[in-house]
Design an enzyme around this catalytic site. Sequence first.
Site, PDB file in Angstrom:
ATOM      1  N   TYR A 146      -3.453 -22.746  -8.931  1.00  0.00           N
ATOM      2  CA  TYR A 146      -4.395 -21.974  -9.743  1.00  0.00           C
ATOM      3  C   TYR A 146      -3.954 -21.837 -11.193  1.00  0.00           C
ATOM      4  O   TYR A 146      -4.782 -21.845 -12.103  1.00  0.00           O
ATOM      5  CB  TYR A 146      -4.700 -20.618  -9.098  1.00  0.00           C
ATOM      6  CG  TYR A 146      -3.686 -19.522  -9.318  1.00  0.00           C
ATOM      7  CD1 TYR A 146      -3.749 -18.697 -10.444  1.00  0.00           C
ATOM      8  CD2 TYR A 146      -2.668 -19.276  -8.399  1.00  0.00           C
ATOM      9  CE1 TYR A 146      -2.830 -17.683 -10.645  1.00  0.00           C
ATOM     10  CE2 TYR A 146      -1.750 -18.257  -8.598  1.00  0.00           C
ATOM     11  CZ  TYR A 146      -1.835 -17.464  -9.717  1.00  0.00           C
ATOM     12  OH  TYR A 146      -0.930 -16.462  -9.925  1.00  0.00           O
ATOM     13  N   GLU A 172     -27.342 -12.455  -5.810  1.00  0.00           N
ATOM     14  CA  GLU A 172     -28.336 -12.126  -4.780  1.00  0.00           C
ATOM     15  C   GLU A 172     -28.403 -13.217  -3.707  1.00  0.00           C
ATOM     16  O   GLU A 172     -28.871 -12.986  -2.594  1.00  0.00           O
ATOM     17  CB  GLU A 172     -29.723 -11.894  -5.390  1.00  0.00           C
ATOM     18  CG  GLU A 172     -30.369 -13.137  -5.967  1.00  0.00           C
ATOM     19  CD  GLU A 172     -31.747 -12.862  -6.607  1.00  0.00           C
ATOM     20  OE1 GLU A 172     -32.551 -12.149  -5.997  1.00  0.00           O
ATOM     21  OE2 GLU A 172     -31.998 -13.382  -7.702  1.00  0.00           O
ATOM     22  N   CYS A 195      -1.441 -12.486 -15.570  1.00  0.00           N
ATOM     23  CA  CYS A 195      -2.867 -12.126 -15.507  1.00  0.00           C
ATOM     24  C   CYS A 195      -3.474 -11.725 -16.854  1.00  0.00           C
ATOM     25  O   CYS A 195      -4.511 -12.251 -17.250  1.00  0.00           O
ATOM     26  CB  CYS A 195      -3.089 -10.957 -14.555  1.00  0.00           C
ATOM     27  SG  CYS A 195      -1.918 -10.801 -13.209  1.00  0.00           S
ATOM     28  N   TYR A 199       3.234   1.088 -20.058  1.00  0.00           N
ATOM     29  CA  TYR A 199       3.944   1.102 -18.760  1.00  0.00           C
ATOM     30  C   TYR A 199       5.163   2.016 -18.798  1.00  0.00           C
ATOM     31  O   TYR A 199       5.453   2.716 -17.843  1.00  0.00           O
ATOM     32  CB  TYR A 199       4.304  -0.318 -18.330  1.00  0.00           C
ATOM     33  CG  TYR A 199       3.139  -0.923 -17.608  1.00  0.00           C
ATOM     34  CD1 TYR A 199       3.043  -0.843 -16.229  1.00  0.00           C
ATOM     35  CD2 TYR A 199       2.084  -1.484 -18.305  1.00  0.00           C
ATOM     36  CE1 TYR A 199       1.947  -1.329 -15.568  1.00  0.00           C
ATOM     37  CE2 TYR A 199       0.977  -1.974 -17.662  1.00  0.00           C
ATOM     38  CZ  TYR A 199       0.905  -1.903 -16.289  1.00  0.00           C
ATOM     39  OH  TYR A 199      -0.188  -2.365 -15.632  1.00  0.00           O
ATOM     40  N   GLY A 226      19.861  -5.364 -13.739  1.00  0.00           N
ATOM     41  CA  GLY A 226      20.386  -4.723 -12.545  1.00  0.00           C
ATOM     42  C   GLY A 226      21.019  -5.725 -11.598  1.00  0.00           C
ATOM     43  O   GLY A 226      20.574  -6.866 -11.487  1.00  0.00           O
ATOM     44  N   GLU A 279      -6.258 -23.009 -14.291  1.00  0.00           N
ATOM     45  CA  GLU A 279      -6.676 -22.015 -15.287  1.00  0.00           C
ATOM     46  C   GLU A 279      -6.292 -22.452 -16.700  1.00  0.00           C
ATOM     47  O   GLU A 279      -7.082 -22.328 -17.638  1.00  0.00           O
ATOM     48  CB  GLU A 279      -6.033 -20.658 -14.959  1.00  0.00           C
ATOM     49  CG  GLU A 279      -6.625 -20.035 -13.703  1.00  0.00           C
ATOM     50  CD  GLU A 279      -5.967 -18.713 -13.298  1.00  0.00           C
ATOM     51  OE1 GLU A 279      -6.598 -17.969 -12.548  1.00  0.00           O
ATOM     52  OE2 GLU A 279      -4.838 -18.435 -13.733  1.00  0.00           O
ATOM     53  N   ASP A 321       6.502 -10.450  -5.623  1.00  0.00           N
ATOM     54  CA  ASP A 321       6.712 -11.906  -5.592  1.00  0.00           C
ATOM     55  C   ASP A 321       8.091 -12.304  -5.082  1.00  0.00           C
ATOM     56  O   ASP A 321       8.263 -13.407  -4.562  1.00  0.00           O
ATOM     57  CB  ASP A 321       6.544 -12.484  -7.000  1.00  0.00           C
ATOM     58  CG  ASP A 321       5.085 -12.583  -7.427  1.00  0.00           C
ATOM     59  OD1 ASP A 321       4.224 -12.033  -6.717  1.00  0.00           O
ATOM     60  OD2 ASP A 321       4.816 -13.204  -8.473  1.00  0.00           O
ATOM     61  N   LYS A 355      -3.195 -14.322 -19.866  1.00  0.00           N
ATOM     62  CA  LYS A 355      -3.993 -15.469 -19.427  1.00  0.00           C
ATOM     63  C   LYS A 355      -5.483 -15.186 -19.543  1.00  0.00           C
ATOM     64  O   LYS A 355      -6.243 -15.988 -20.077  1.00  0.00           O
ATOM     65  CB  LYS A 355      -3.605 -15.803 -17.986  1.00  0.00           C
ATOM     66  CG  LYS A 355      -4.366 -16.913 -17.402  1.00  0.00           C
ATOM     67  CD  LYS A 355      -5.045 -16.744 -16.094  1.00  0.00           C
ATOM     68  CE  LYS A 355      -5.261 -15.513 -15.365  1.00  0.00           C
ATOM     69  NZ  LYS A 355      -4.930 -15.596 -13.949  1.00  0.00           N
ATOM     70  N   HIS A 393     -32.212  -8.789  -8.649  1.00  0.00           N
ATOM     71  CA  HIS A 393     -32.903  -9.949  -9.191  1.00  0.00           C
ATOM     72  C   HIS A 393     -33.078  -9.824 -10.689  1.00  0.00           C
ATOM     73  O   HIS A 393     -33.374  -8.736 -11.172  1.00  0.00           O
ATOM     74  CB  HIS A 393     -34.275 -10.032  -8.499  1.00  0.00           C
ATOM     75  CG  HIS A 393     -35.033 -11.254  -8.879  1.00  0.00           C
ATOM     76  ND1 HIS A 393     -34.627 -12.520  -8.515  1.00  0.00           N
ATOM     77  CD2 HIS A 393     -36.168 -11.395  -9.596  1.00  0.00           C
ATOM     78  CE1 HIS A 393     -35.510 -13.398  -8.995  1.00  0.00           C
ATOM     79  NE2 HIS A 393     -36.439 -12.739  -9.651  1.00  0.00           N
ATOM     80  N   ARG A 412      -0.355 -34.242  -7.503  1.00  0.00           N
ATOM     81  CA  ARG A 412       0.239 -35.138  -6.512  1.00  0.00           C
ATOM     82  C   ARG A 412      -0.756 -35.480  -5.411  1.00  0.00           C
ATOM     83  O   ARG A 412      -0.731 -36.527  -4.813  1.00  0.00           O
ATOM     84  CB  ARG A 412       1.463 -34.469  -5.878  1.00  0.00           C
ATOM     85  CG  ARG A 412       2.742 -34.921  -6.495  1.00  0.00           C
ATOM     86  CD  ARG A 412       3.898 -34.356  -5.755  1.00  0.00           C
ATOM     87  NE  ARG A 412       3.656 -32.941  -5.444  1.00  0.00           N
ATOM     88  CZ  ARG A 412       4.537 -32.146  -4.849  1.00  0.00           C
ATOM     89  NH1 ARG A 412       5.684 -32.616  -4.485  1.00  0.00           N
ATOM     90  NH2 ARG A 412       4.277 -30.878  -4.609  1.00  0.00           N
ATOM     91  N   ALA A 469      -9.181 -14.608  -7.057  1.00  0.00           N
ATOM     92  CA  ALA A 469     -10.008 -15.413  -7.962  1.00  0.00           C
ATOM     93  C   ALA A 469      -9.142 -16.441  -8.661  1.00  0.00           C
ATOM     94  O   ALA A 469      -7.926 -16.290  -8.733  1.00  0.00           O
ATOM     95  CB  ALA A 469     -10.672 -14.515  -9.001  1.00  0.00           C
ATOM     96  N   CYS A 515       2.662  -9.942 -14.702  1.00  0.00           N
ATOM     97  CA  CYS A 515       1.206  -9.815 -14.785  1.00  0.00           C
ATOM     98  C   CYS A 515       0.781  -9.368 -16.175  1.00  0.00           C
ATOM     99  O   CYS A 515      -0.101  -9.949 -16.798  1.00  0.00           O
ATOM    100  CB  CYS A 515       0.718  -8.814 -13.741  1.00  0.00           C
ATOM    101  SG  CYS A 515      -1.000  -8.373 -13.953  1.00  0.00           S
ATOM    102  N   SER A 525       4.661  -5.222 -11.499  1.00  0.00           N
ATOM    103  CA  SER A 525       3.600  -4.552 -10.736  1.00  0.00           C
ATOM    104  C   SER A 525       4.161  -3.774  -9.546  1.00  0.00           C
ATOM    105  O   SER A 525       3.888  -2.579  -9.381  1.00  0.00           O
ATOM    106  CB  SER A 525       2.603  -5.594 -10.221  1.00  0.00           C
ATOM    107  OG  SER A 525       2.212  -6.457 -11.264  1.00  0.00           O
ATOM    108  N   GLY A 526       4.964  -4.442  -8.715  1.00  0.00           N
ATOM    109  CA  GLY A 526       5.463  -3.811  -7.489  1.00  0.00           C
ATOM    110  C   GLY A 526       6.439  -2.683  -7.777  1.00  0.00           C
ATOM    111  O   GLY A 526       6.360  -1.602  -7.187  1.00  0.00           O
ATOM    112  N   GLY A 537      -1.449 -28.682  -9.476  1.00  0.00           N
ATOM    113  CA  GLY A 537      -2.851 -28.514  -9.070  1.00  0.00           C
ATOM    114  C   GLY A 537      -3.148 -27.130  -8.538  1.00  0.00           C
ATOM    115  O   GLY A 537      -4.203 -26.893  -7.953  1.00  0.00           O
TER     116      GLY A 537
END
Length: 563
Positions: free
Chosen positions: A269, A533, A139, A191, A207, A273, A395, A142, A528, A290, A433, A134, A96-97, A267
């Site tokens: 994310y 809402e 991401c 990509y 590299g 998931e 990262d 997953k 609604h 833990r 999220a 990702c 990504s970066g 424990g």
Amino acid sequence: MATSLSATTPRFTFASPTFQTLYSRLSIPLSLPLPLSSSHFLSDPKTLSSLSRHHRGLLSHCHRHSRGFATRAESENGSEPARHYDFDLFTIGAGSGGVRASRFAANFGASVAVCELPFSTISSDTTGGFGGTCVLRGCVPKKLLVYASNYSHEFEESHGFGWKYDAEPKHDWSTLMANKNAELQRLTGIYKNILKNAGVMLVEGRGKIVDPHTVDVDGKLYSARHIVISVGGRPFIPEIPGSEYAIDSDAALDLPSKPEKIAIVGGGYIAVEFAGIFNGLTSDVHVFIRQKKVLRGFDEEIRDFVAEQMSLRGIEIHTEESPQAIIKSADGSLSLKTNKGTVEGFSHVMFATGRRPNTKNLGLETVGVKMTKNGAIEVDEYSRTSVPSIWAVGDVTDRLNLTPVALMEGGALAKTLFQNEPTKPDYRAVPSAVFSQPPIGQVGLTEEQAIQEYGDVDIFTANFKPLKATISGLPDRVLMKLVVCAKTNKVLGLHMCGEDAAETVQGFAVAVKAGLTKADFDATVGIHPTAAEEFVTMRTPTRKIRKTSEEKIDSGVKAPAGV
Ligand SMILES: Cc1cc2nc3c(=O)[nH]c(=O)nc-3n(C[C@H](O)[C@H](O)[C@H](O)COP(=O)(O)OP(=O)(O)OC[C@H]3O[C@@H](n4cnc5c(N)ncnc54)[C@H](O)[C@@H]3O)c2cc1C
């Protein structure tokens, strides 16, 4: 200018939650052709004759445009004014970066090359793939598995709405894996094309930095005015007896068959998931943590709520249990021994116990790039390392390990280097999220952080049975929460656990980032009937927390749809 940039490294003390896939952020043109053949990779950067006419045109165009940047860069990063460099920017790692930094730099007129390891669904010292974690091992795959696993819940829900099936729906694991892998192949090709179309030269290989202006890719040397390191990280499995039997998240996304019974250690994310994924795909799931609660760093109420909902869906959470050994029985099944006992009969044991930056054997020590004790690269607010011509994003810097953040850092760096616009990434109110089941969305401060920072806060919560659950008959609930500064009325934090939480919170994140007040929320008309809402109809605080006391006000259960 970059010479005056401060040398402080922004660090984040809270656990890094998750979030949106990359599609929208990169505006991926889905109709782009499939992967390039290997002939598109350049083997000798020094001979432009090996380039296609298209590339030669692009590069000479880039060099013409980048002349102005060259002068600027000389004084600030130790590069020699008269020296010819093959590129203005050489990027190591096309996740990504790296993709964002390279593409933007090329768009700003710089000559850019990026190297990346050959494609594989499982990462290693020698394998990776354009697109990065990702897209290939995070991401995207997953979320595809989350979609697959959601159906079982939806089948259950459907009965209350009158659906009957003559037979229980069956899931075919190999179809899911084949379709997922075909999509990954398509994406890695996209990509490559994104970079190629921006005029970035692609180099396949590993590299390694040789000196502050030279990168070695599998024996070939490339010189550059600036080098950006965006090599990301890889899963880490602690050494315990039998750890060779454990799988990590890379492997868990690409299993040959569905786990019958799986232990998930961790424990965070990713653990939460995957627990949802395998539970939804009808595996027997046990999570070992833990601590007392899952998702350290998230709002305490959300942590409790999601664990309860996960348990109601059949996931067994073993708290305060540290793994000590994995034992393989004669029948091939695995047992997990912890400080509290041994649970037997697992087909798989997965460790989701963190990730380590890919900084080993990258030549960093040789050139003097400073790292933390965990191997993360230390950078200043502009992503510059301790070596002036070398920068790092994503990262590998272990700031806030999320795709949109790596994108932001890469984009900011390209502006700093090639648009004469020093830009710091902005880490305020980054929404995130967890694609657990039910999912979580959050932006801004947790209740605990807000109290620490502001002292006096008003908390608004709604914990209710969503409309769908009234007829499905399932025990699903939704928790929504606003954290408001008592003094300024500003909404400091917004949290949700329930269906569509990630989608809902992405929208509200704009309001929180913009610093809107509770009065602004109240003045907004709801849509609604939705759960969302509720964020604009919470009138009475559940509790008012003041420095010296906590006043609890029971606002009761939400009237259906806020009527
Ligand atoms: C299971 C999982 C789920 C996730 N879910 C989400 C989510 O839902 N939302 C979200 O925002 N984030 C999520 N993340 C985090 C997200 O994937 C990362 O934050 C993001 O990919 C970081 O991008 P990056 O560019 O820093 O590194 P990466 O994407 O990891 O890219 C680094 C690249 O460098 C390459 N590389 C490494 N060493 C070399 C070398 N020496 N030479 C050449 N190339 C090299 C690697 O092959 C890799 O392609 C998830 C991560 C995992 C593991």
